[in-house]
Design a protein around this motif. Structure first.
Motif, PDB file in Angstrom:
ATOM      1  N   SER A  90      -3.335   7.243  -1.906  1.00 11.66           N
ATOM      2  CA  SER A  90      -2.377   7.652  -0.885  1.00 11.66           C
ATOM      3  C   SER A  90      -3.055   8.214   0.350  1.00 11.66           C
ATOM      4  O   SER A  90      -2.459   8.995   1.084  1.00 11.66           O
ATOM      5  CB  SER A  90      -1.430   8.720  -1.473  1.00 11.66           C
ATOM      6  OG  SER A  90      -0.860   8.271  -2.673  1.00 11.66           O
ATOM      7  N   TYR A 130      -3.092   4.530   3.936  1.00  9.18           N
ATOM      8  CA  TYR A 130      -2.786   3.847   2.678  1.00  9.18           C
ATOM      9  C   TYR A 130      -1.546   4.440   2.028  1.00  9.18           C
ATOM     10  O   TYR A 130      -1.472   4.615   0.825  1.00  9.18           O
ATOM     11  CB  TYR A 130      -3.969   3.934   1.711  1.00  9.18           C
ATOM     12  CG  TYR A 130      -5.131   3.092   2.140  1.00  9.18           C
ATOM     13  CD1 TYR A 130      -6.128   3.624   2.955  1.00  9.18           C
ATOM     14  CD2 TYR A 130      -5.239   1.765   1.741  1.00  9.18           C
ATOM     15  CE1 TYR A 130      -7.203   2.853   3.361  1.00  9.18           C
ATOM     16  CE2 TYR A 130      -6.308   0.982   2.148  1.00  9.18           C
ATOM     17  CZ  TYR A 130      -7.280   1.539   2.952  1.00  9.18           C
ATOM     18  OH  TYR A 130      -8.347   0.778   3.350  1.00  9.18           O
ATOM     19  N   SER A 131      -0.572   4.760   2.812  1.00 11.15           N
ATOM     20  CA  SER A 131       0.648   5.310   2.258  1.00 11.15           C
ATOM     21  C   SER A 131       1.475   4.206   1.603  1.00 11.15           C
ATOM     22  O   SER A 131       1.243   3.021   1.841  1.00 11.15           O
ATOM     23  CB  SER A 131       1.477   5.989   3.346  1.00 11.15           C
ATOM     24  OG  SER A 131       1.730   5.087   4.405  1.00 11.15           O
ATOM     25  N   ASN A 132       2.418   4.636   0.776  1.00  9.98           N
ATOM     26  CA  ASN A 132       3.400   3.718   0.203  1.00  9.98           C
ATOM     27  C   ASN A 132       2.796   2.643  -0.692  1.00  9.98           C
ATOM     28  O   ASN A 132       3.296   1.516  -0.749  1.00  9.98           O
ATOM     29  CB  ASN A 132       4.224   3.064   1.319  1.00  9.98           C
ATOM     30  CG  ASN A 132       4.859   4.104   2.226  1.00  9.98           C
ATOM     31  OD1 ASN A 132       5.542   5.003   1.754  1.00  9.98           O
ATOM     32  ND2 ASN A 132       4.610   3.992   3.515  1.00  9.98           N
ATOM     33  N   GLN A 133       1.734   2.978  -1.381  1.00 11.04           N
ATOM     34  CA  GLN A 133       1.124   2.029  -2.303  1.00 11.04           C
ATOM     35  C   GLN A 133       1.864   2.028  -3.644  1.00 11.04           C
ATOM     36  O   GLN A 133       2.437   3.056  -4.048  1.00 11.04           O
ATOM     37  CB  GLN A 133      -0.341   2.385  -2.534  1.00 11.04           C
ATOM     38  CG  GLN A 133      -1.198   2.279  -1.282  1.00 11.04           C
ATOM     39  CD  GLN A 133      -1.183   0.874  -0.724  1.00 11.04           C
ATOM     40  OE1 GLN A 133      -1.503  -0.096  -1.412  1.00 11.04           O
ATOM     41  NE2 GLN A 133      -0.800   0.741   0.538  1.00 11.04           N
TER      42      GLN A 133
END
Lengths: 116, 118
Positions: free
Chosen positions: A96, A100-103
């Motif tokens: 995160s 690299y959010s919303n993985q």
């Protein structure tokens, strides 16, 4: 590829005992989530950690506590166990970091906790 | 708060046929993600497919595809050429989006138990 490792796979305890569940995230994943899935139920979010700090809290009883350590593994500590705590406990991890959010969250195989 | 509804508790289909699992959700968020997870009898939780709400194009992964209708808040999963190994509980899940870093929790539906008949 390495996956999320949970231990133990199965755990049997009696009422009022304590239990510790462990979770080792996928290497380089910095976020860990705990979910509880009762018999015939959907998983319910308990708590999450990002970079060793609690990031969100769901329906986690006060008898439960958790933390994420410097190596990013996490432990869920459960005290004064009740019959209703019998469930499958999942740990999931994701990366995160900045950009690299919303993985997607990747789940371990779960720990099946049975309270007698 | 978000809610996810799966109105089909159980479904069954013959091997090699196509089946569609339904999911609706309710949210006031504009930035979110939707997922389908598969839980076979082994009880693992396996990611099947992911859809970003800002994308109009429906996601596909081999035999699995979704029909994402944002205005209707509907997110169905189509499994083509179904195989015996597709027998599992399927959960639809919602995740609120974040703008910079981090990840939100998943909110699951109650699941649809799918049985593939030989």
């Amino acid at each position: 590829a390495a996956g999320v490792i949970q231990s133990p796979r199965h755990l049997i305890k009696e009422k009022r005992e304590t239990a510790t569940l462990k979770c080792y995230p996928i290497p380089r994943h910095d976020t860990v989530y705990w979910y509880q899935q009762g018999p015939g139920q959907d998983p319910q979010f308990l708590i999450s950690f990002y970079e060793k700090m609690q990031s969100d809290k769901g329906s986690i009883p006060d008898r439960f506590s958790a933390q994420q350590f410097s190596d990013y593994h996490s432990e869920l500590n459960m005290s004064s166990l009740e019959l209703g705590d019998s469930a499958l406990y999942f740990c999931a991890s994701s990366f995160s970091g900045q950009g690299y959010s919303n993985q997607p969250q990747h789940f371990g195989d779960g720990t099946r906790l049975s309270i007698l | 708060a978000q809610t996810v509804t799966q109105s089909q508790p159980e479904m069954s289909v013959q091997e090699a046929e196509t089946v569609t699992l339904s999911c609706t959700y309710d949210t006031s968020e504009n930035n979110y993600y939707l997922f389908w997870y598969k839980q076979p009898p082994s009880r693992q939780m396996i990611l099947v497919i992911r859809q970003e709400a800002y994308k109009q194009q429906n996601a596909t992964e081999n035999r699995f595809s979704v029909n994402f209708q944002k205005a209707a808040k509907s997110f169905s999963l189509k499994i083509s050429d179904s195989q015996l190994g597709d027998t599992a509980m399927y959960f639809c899940a919602f995740m609120k989006g974040v703008s910079n870093f981090g990840n939100e929790k998943l909110t699951f539906g109650t699941g649809t138990r799918l049985t593939i008949i030989p």
